[in-house]
Enzyme design. Structure first.
Site, PDB file in Angstrom:
ATOM      1  N   LYS A 169       0.611  -1.619  -0.124  1.00  0.00           N
ATOM      2  CA  LYS A 169      -0.192  -0.032  -0.172  1.00  0.00           C
ATOM      3  C   LYS A 169       1.109   1.522  -0.149  1.00  0.00           C
ATOM      4  CE  LYS A 169      -2.782   2.838   2.498  1.00  0.00           C
ATOM      5  NZ  LYS A 169      -3.831   3.322   3.963  1.00  0.00           N
ATOM      6  N   GLY A 188      -8.152   8.627  10.279  1.00  0.00           N
ATOM      7  CA  GLY A 188      -8.157   9.464  11.480  1.00  0.00           C
ATOM      8  C   GLY A 188      -9.076  10.047  12.348  1.00  0.00           C
ATOM      9  N   ASN A 246      -8.766   1.706   9.979  1.00  0.00           N
ATOM     10  CA  ASN A 246      -7.959   0.821  11.344  1.00  0.00           C
ATOM     11  C   ASN A 246      -8.528   2.177  12.862  1.00  0.00           C
ATOM     12  OD1 ASN A 246      -6.133   0.651  13.246  1.00  0.00           O
ATOM     13  ND2 ASN A 246      -4.356   1.379  12.308  1.00  0.00           N
ATOM     14  N   THR A 247      -8.498   3.416  12.372  1.00  0.00           N
ATOM     15  CA  THR A 247      -8.936   3.954  13.821  1.00  0.00           C
ATOM     16  C   THR A 247     -10.197   3.444  14.356  1.00  0.00           C
ATOM     17  OG1 THR A 247      -7.222   6.042  13.060  1.00  0.00           O
ATOM     18  CG2 THR A 247      -8.412   6.404  15.132  1.00  0.00           C
TER      19      THR A 247
END
Lengths: 263, 66
Positions: free
Chosen positions: A106, A167, A215-216
């Site tokens: 990535k 995020g 993710n976050t």
């Protein structure tokens, strides 16, 4: 792109490999590796992103991610988080390829620390170098349909526009752009970054994207394991709704009960 | 001789190989990648790669990230 289907099995293909789970998850920000492993398991993800960093040479016996998240069970997708130039990103991924032994990566080249917005000039330059060097590049990019097409034409194996800032939890800020990118692309399009909660994930999937990377939203939730499961269900629900075909929006009501036979 | 390992100066034995260095540090060679003076050192040549005075080494691995 609709993704391929065989019977009831729904999967997408990236770099010649099939994946049933359309949810890709990051492995950062968890309280410890045990929680990381449990959240990934609950998410059903088959691809997990990882970062490349210096080994702590003064304490090399510290636990390693690989001891908790088996690279034979999950496809590790090394990222270039924290890289602000094409040069740093390419250098990082060459090391990642050597550490892991695979070509799928990535690429993300960031533009500034406040927004972590992708620097597309550097991203294009890094993409060119990596493709030339034989990498399979999944690329984090702006939600600009022209840039997305350019990256596809350069040979990226997946296009990953941001939903909103990394995020931020602001969800899909430009659904029209995401839709335009999906319609034009012949490689998988995955929304990367910005998801805050399950409904955001469903919205992204309902737009027709092939997958979602987050993710976050999971790692920083009060209960990451439960949120991981919520995201798994939301991605599946959104995908099914997209395939099922939603009703058109109308301004006025349309009764659900027949009008004939009213007393 | 002196090398720079992950940004820090370190004194190691002359003629130490990459394999020797990893063993000295207690690092599992299968889980890391090594860069020497900005060039990747393939795992297959760890044992045959002798370090030289002033080498700049990076030893990296995968950690949690998004």
């Amino acid at each position: 792109m609709d993704g391929d289907q065989i019977g009831t099995e729904d999967f997408f293909t990236v770099a010649g490999k099939r994946f049933r789970s359309r949810l890709l998850v990051g492995t950062g920000k968890y309280k410890d590796f045990t929680e990381t492993a449990r959240a990934i398991e609950a998410s059903g993800a088959e691809i997990v992103t990882v970062a490349v960093r210096r080994v702590n040479v003064s304490d090399p016996k510290q636990p390693m991610l690989m001891d908790f998240v088996d690279p034979k069970k999950y496809t590790y997708l090394p990222n270039t988080a924290g890289c602000y130039t094409a040069q740093d990103a390419v250098r990082t991924l060459r090391l990642a390829r050597e550490a892991g032994g695979w070509n799928l990566v990535k690429l993300e080249v960031l533009g500034d620390q406040k927004t972590l917005y992708p620097n597309m000039v550097e991203t294009l330059s890094a993409t060119e170098a990596l493709i030339k060097d034989g990498f399979d590049v999944m690329v984090y990019c702006s939600d600009d349909p022209i840039m997305a097409k350019k990256l596809e034409d350069m040979g990226c194996c997946a296009i990953m526009p941001l939903g909103s800032l990394i995020g931020s939890g602001l969800g899909i800020q430009s659904p029209v752009n995401i839709r335009l990118i999906i319609e034009a692309a012949k490689v998988p399009v995955l929304v990367d970054a910005g998801v805050g909660t399950a409904s955001d994930a469903a919205i992204a999937m309902e737009l027709g994207c092939d997958g979602l990377l987050m993710n976050t939203a999971i790692a920083a939730a009060k209960d990451p394991i439960r949120m991981a499961r919520a995201m798994k269900l939301a991605v599946e629900a959104g995908r099914l709704a997209y395939l099922a075909g939603r009703i058109p929006k109308k301004l006025y009501a349309d009764p659900s009960s027949p009008l004939g036979g009213l007393i | 001789m002196q090398i720079v390992l992950n940004g820090e100066t370190r004194t190691v034995a002359a003629g130490l190989t990459v394999t020797g260095l990893l063993a000295e540090l207690g690092i599992d060679a299968r889980k890391v990648a090594v860069e020497r003076n900005l060039e990747i050192v393939p795992k297959s040549v760890f044992a045959a790669t002798a370090l030289a005075e002033g080498d700049r080494l990076e030893i990296v691995h995968f950690i949690g990230g998004g």
